[in-house]
Design a protein around this motif. Structure first.
Motif, PDB file in Angstrom:
ATOM      1  N   ILE A  48       0.819  -1.212   0.000  1.00  0.00           N
ATOM      2  CA  ILE A  48       0.000   0.000   0.000  1.00  0.00           C
ATOM      3  C   ILE A  48       0.855   1.266   0.000  1.00  0.00           C
ATOM      4  O   ILE A  48       0.788   2.083  -0.915  1.00  0.00           O
ATOM      5  CB  ILE A  48      -0.952   0.012   1.223  1.00  0.00           C
ATOM      6  N   VAL A  49       1.650   1.443   1.031  1.00  0.00           N
ATOM      7  CA  VAL A  49       2.354   2.703   1.244  1.00  0.00           C
ATOM      8  C   VAL A  49       3.430   2.950   0.191  1.00  0.00           C
ATOM      9  O   VAL A  49       3.446   4.013  -0.461  1.00  0.00           O
ATOM     10  CB  VAL A  49       2.961   2.759   2.660  1.00  0.00           C
ATOM     11  N   PHE A  50       4.336   2.008   0.022  1.00  0.00           N
ATOM     12  CA  PHE A  50       5.444   2.240  -0.897  1.00  0.00           C
ATOM     13  C   PHE A  50       4.990   2.470  -2.335  1.00  0.00           C
ATOM     14  O   PHE A  50       5.465   3.417  -2.979  1.00  0.00           O
ATOM     15  CB  PHE A  50       6.463   1.099  -0.823  1.00  0.00           C
ATOM     16  N   PRO A  51       4.081   1.654  -2.874  1.00  0.00           N
ATOM     17  CA  PRO A  51       3.640   1.916  -4.252  1.00  0.00           C
ATOM     18  C   PRO A  51       2.986   3.292  -4.419  1.00  0.00           C
ATOM     19  O   PRO A  51       3.245   3.982  -5.419  1.00  0.00           O
ATOM     20  CB  PRO A  51       2.636   0.798  -4.539  1.00  0.00           C
ATOM     21  N   LEU A  52       2.191   3.691  -3.452  1.00  0.00           N
ATOM     22  CA  LEU A  52       1.525   4.991  -3.540  1.00  0.00           C
ATOM     23  C   LEU A  52       2.533   6.134  -3.459  1.00  0.00           C
ATOM     24  O   LEU A  52       2.439   7.116  -4.209  1.00  0.00           O
ATOM     25  CB  LEU A  52       0.471   5.114  -2.441  1.00  0.00           C
ATOM     26  N   LEU A  53       3.512   5.997  -2.592  1.00  0.00           N
ATOM     27  CA  LEU A  53       4.547   7.027  -2.483  1.00  0.00           C
ATOM     28  C   LEU A  53       5.391   7.103  -3.754  1.00  0.00           C
ATOM     29  O   LEU A  53       5.703   8.194  -4.226  1.00  0.00           O
ATOM     30  CB  LEU A  53       5.441   6.770  -1.265  1.00  0.00           C
ATOM     31  N   LYS A  62      14.409   5.046  -5.247  1.00  0.00           N
ATOM     32  CA  LYS A  62      15.602   4.280  -4.848  1.00  0.00           C
ATOM     33  C   LYS A  62      15.601   4.002  -3.352  1.00  0.00           C
ATOM     34  O   LYS A  62      15.978   2.912  -2.914  1.00  0.00           O
ATOM     35  CB  LYS A  62      16.875   5.017  -5.253  1.00  0.00           C
ATOM     36  N   LEU A  63      15.182   4.984  -2.573  1.00  0.00           N
ATOM     37  CA  LEU A  63      15.119   4.789  -1.126  1.00  0.00           C
ATOM     38  C   LEU A  63      14.095   3.719  -0.779  1.00  0.00           C
ATOM     39  O   LEU A  63      14.344   2.838   0.050  1.00  0.00           O
ATOM     40  CB  LEU A  63      14.780   6.103  -0.416  1.00  0.00           C
ATOM     41  N   ILE A  64      12.949   3.767  -1.427  1.00  0.00           N
ATOM     42  CA  ILE A  64      11.921   2.757  -1.171  1.00  0.00           C
ATOM     43  C   ILE A  64      12.409   1.376  -1.608  1.00  0.00           C
ATOM     44  O   ILE A  64      12.164   0.384  -0.918  1.00  0.00           O
ATOM     45  CB  ILE A  64      10.592   3.153  -1.837  1.00  0.00           C
ATOM     46  N   ASP A  65      13.141   1.303  -2.708  1.00  0.00           N
ATOM     47  CA  ASP A  65      13.714   0.020  -3.119  1.00  0.00           C
ATOM     48  C   ASP A  65      14.677  -0.503  -2.060  1.00  0.00           C
ATOM     49  O   ASP A  65      14.710  -1.702  -1.768  1.00  0.00           O
ATOM     50  CB  ASP A  65      14.428   0.155  -4.469  1.00  0.00           C
ATOM     51  N   ARG A  66      15.456   0.393  -1.461  1.00  0.00           N
ATOM     52  CA  ARG A  66      16.381  -0.012  -0.401  1.00  0.00           C
ATOM     53  C   ARG A  66      15.616  -0.527   0.815  1.00  0.00           C
ATOM     54  O   ARG A  66      15.983  -1.539   1.424  1.00  0.00           O
ATOM     55  CB  ARG A  66      17.261   1.160   0.009  1.00  0.00           C
ATOM     56  N   LEU A  67      14.546   0.177   1.173  1.00  0.00           N
ATOM     57  CA  LEU A  67      13.750  -0.246   2.326  1.00  0.00           C
ATOM     58  C   LEU A  67      13.082  -1.598   2.085  1.00  0.00           C
ATOM     59  O   LEU A  67      12.976  -2.419   3.000  1.00  0.00           O
ATOM     60  CB  LEU A  67      12.712   0.819   2.671  1.00  0.00           C
ATOM     61  N   THR A  68      12.669  -1.831   0.850  1.00  0.00           N
ATOM     62  CA  THR A  68      12.092  -3.133   0.494  1.00  0.00           C
ATOM     63  C   THR A  68      13.154  -4.222   0.617  1.00  0.00           C
ATOM     64  O   THR A  68      12.873  -5.322   1.113  1.00  0.00           O
ATOM     65  CB  THR A  68      11.501  -3.072  -0.924  1.00  0.00           C
ATOM     66  N   ALA A  69      14.377  -3.915   0.194  1.00  0.00           N
ATOM     67  CA  ALA A  69      15.474  -4.879   0.353  1.00  0.00           C
ATOM     68  C   ALA A  69      15.757  -5.119   1.835  1.00  0.00           C
ATOM     69  O   ALA A  69      16.047  -6.253   2.244  1.00  0.00           O
ATOM     70  CB  ALA A  69      16.727  -4.376  -0.365  1.00  0.00           C
ATOM     71  N   ASP A  70      15.659  -4.065   2.646  1.00  0.00           N
ATOM     72  CA  ASP A  70      15.813  -4.222   4.099  1.00  0.00           C
ATOM     73  C   ASP A  70      14.789  -5.216   4.650  1.00  0.00           C
ATOM     74  O   ASP A  70      15.103  -6.008   5.537  1.00  0.00           O
ATOM     75  CB  ASP A  70      15.608  -2.890   4.824  1.00  0.00           C
ATOM     76  N   HIS A  71      13.573  -5.145   4.121  1.00  0.00           N
ATOM     77  CA  HIS A  71      12.545  -6.081   4.581  1.00  0.00           C
ATOM     78  C   HIS A  71      12.967  -7.525   4.338  1.00  0.00           C
ATOM     79  O   HIS A  71      12.718  -8.395   5.173  1.00  0.00           O
ATOM     80  CB  HIS A  71      11.211  -5.812   3.882  1.00  0.00           C
ATOM     81  N   ASN A 107      13.346   1.389  10.732  1.00  0.00           N
ATOM     82  CA  ASN A 107      12.159   2.168  11.062  1.00  0.00           C
ATOM     83  C   ASN A 107      12.469   3.653  11.191  1.00  0.00           C
ATOM     84  O   ASN A 107      11.681   4.503  10.760  1.00  0.00           O
ATOM     85  CB  ASN A 107      11.507   1.638  12.338  1.00  0.00           C
ATOM     86  N   SER A 108      13.604   3.973  11.767  1.00  0.00           N
ATOM     87  CA  SER A 108      14.002   5.382  11.884  1.00  0.00           C
ATOM     88  C   SER A 108      14.164   6.022  10.512  1.00  0.00           C
ATOM     89  O   SER A 108      13.762   7.173  10.310  1.00  0.00           O
ATOM     90  CB  SER A 108      15.313   5.506  12.673  1.00  0.00           C
ATOM     91  N   LEU A 109      14.740   5.289   9.573  1.00  0.00           N
ATOM     92  CA  LEU A 109      14.901   5.806   8.218  1.00  0.00           C
ATOM     93  C   LEU A 109      13.543   6.044   7.562  1.00  0.00           C
ATOM     94  O   LEU A 109      13.330   7.071   6.908  1.00  0.00           O
ATOM     95  CB  LEU A 109      15.750   4.844   7.378  1.00  0.00           C
ATOM     96  N   GLU A 110      12.628   5.121   7.741  1.00  0.00           N
ATOM     97  CA  GLU A 110      11.283   5.317   7.187  1.00  0.00           C
ATOM     98  C   GLU A 110      10.635   6.569   7.769  1.00  0.00           C
ATOM     99  O   GLU A 110      10.050   7.371   7.041  1.00  0.00           O
ATOM    100  CB  GLU A 110      10.390   4.096   7.482  1.00  0.00           C
ATOM    101  N   GLU A 111      10.747   6.720   9.091  1.00  0.00           N
ATOM    102  CA  GLU A 111      10.109   7.851   9.753  1.00  0.00           C
ATOM    103  C   GLU A 111      10.707   9.183   9.324  1.00  0.00           C
ATOM    104  O   GLU A 111       9.974  10.157   9.127  1.00  0.00           O
ATOM    105  CB  GLU A 111      10.206   7.700  11.268  1.00  0.00           C
ATOM    106  N   SER A 112      12.010   9.234   9.163  1.00  0.00           N
ATOM    107  CA  SER A 112      12.648  10.509   8.840  1.00  0.00           C
ATOM    108  C   SER A 112      12.656  10.830   7.351  1.00  0.00           C
ATOM    109  O   SER A 112      12.499  11.990   6.968  1.00  0.00           O
ATOM    110  CB  SER A 112      14.081  10.538   9.378  1.00  0.00           C
ATOM    111  N   ASP A 113      12.799   9.822   6.492  1.00  0.00           N
ATOM    112  CA  ASP A 113      13.031  10.096   5.074  1.00  0.00           C
ATOM    113  C   ASP A 113      11.905   9.669   4.139  1.00  0.00           C
ATOM    114  O   ASP A 113      11.935  10.032   2.964  1.00  0.00           O
ATOM    115  CB  ASP A 113      14.320   9.404   4.618  1.00  0.00           C
ATOM    116  N   VAL A 114      10.932   8.911   4.628  1.00  0.00           N
ATOM    117  CA  VAL A 114       9.863   8.433   3.738  1.00  0.00           C
ATOM    118  C   VAL A 114       8.485   8.920   4.179  1.00  0.00           C
ATOM    119  O   VAL A 114       7.747   9.498   3.387  1.00  0.00           O
ATOM    120  CB  VAL A 114       9.881   6.885   3.634  1.00  0.00           C
ATOM    121  N   PHE A 115       8.130   8.677   5.430  1.00  0.00           N
ATOM    122  CA  PHE A 115       6.777   8.997   5.871  1.00  0.00           C
ATOM    123  C   PHE A 115       6.409  10.478   5.725  1.00  0.00           C
ATOM    124  O   PHE A 115       5.231  10.779   5.506  1.00  0.00           O
ATOM    125  CB  PHE A 115       6.522   8.517   7.289  1.00  0.00           C
ATOM    126  N   PRO A 116       7.353  11.412   5.817  1.00  0.00           N
ATOM    127  CA  PRO A 116       6.955  12.814   5.588  1.00  0.00           C
ATOM    128  C   PRO A 116       6.335  13.055   4.205  1.00  0.00           C
ATOM    129  O   PRO A 116       5.503  13.948   4.059  1.00  0.00           O
ATOM    130  CB  PRO A 116       8.263  13.587   5.746  1.00  0.00           C
TER     131      PRO A 116
END
Length: 161
Positions: A48-53, A62-71, A107-116
């Motif tokens: 939901i979130v990553f595709p919409l963003l 690229k950041l979202i791709d990295r976070l997906t790899a983190d998963h 999670n900190s990276l998501e909160e600071s660099d993605v969720f905004p």
């Protein structure tokens, strides 16, 4: 409350679990945490979130791709932890802090660099996202979600009305 805020509540729950080393006791605790983390939280982010963003802001792809790899890394670490726990392997105790650190840093990276960027999603997109997240939580294991996050059933009903 919107979906990014709900995911940050999940992150707070994860920090509490990590800071208090709450996954050290039984393999069943690991399984319950995995159901929450991968089947619900990560599923909501990736479906939901990553595709919409990404659709609304190509700059963070690229950041979202990295976070997906983190998963995937987190899932691998979890699977190893579970195997070590079941086999009473001392690697469990050695690697559990790395698992916690990886989760918290991610999670900190998501909160600071993605969720905004979620603020840029229009109301229709946000409303649809919340509806879809609610379906994932309910279809996965709502009682486990309540247990792992500490969010009461009444609060969930309030959030998803």
């Amino acid at each position: 409350m919107d979906l990014a805020e709900l995911l940050m509540v999940d992150h707070s729950s994860i920090r509490i679990i990590a800071d208090n080393n709450l996954l050290q006791n039984t393999a069943a605790e690991l399984i319950d945490f995995n159901k929450f983390l991968l089947n619900i939280h990560v599923n909501i982010e990736e479906s939901i979130v990553f595709p919409l963003l990404k659709e609304n802001n190509k700059e963070i792809s690229k950041l979202i791709d990295r976070l997906t790899a983190d998963h995937k890394l987190i899932e691998t670490l979890f699977n190893n932890l579970y195997k070590w726990k079941v086999n009473d392997d001392p690697l469990f105790s050695v690697r559990l802090p790395l698992f916690y650190k990886t989760l918290k840093d991610h999670n900190s990276l998501e909160e600071s660099d993605v969720f905004p960027y979620w603020r840029n999603i229009d109301n229709d997109g946000r409303n649809t996202a919340m509806k879809n997240a609610h379906e994932i939580i309910e279809s996965s294991d709502i009682s486990n979600y309540i247990k792992e996050t500490g969010i009461s059933e009444k609060m969930l009903k309030y959030i998803f009305i």
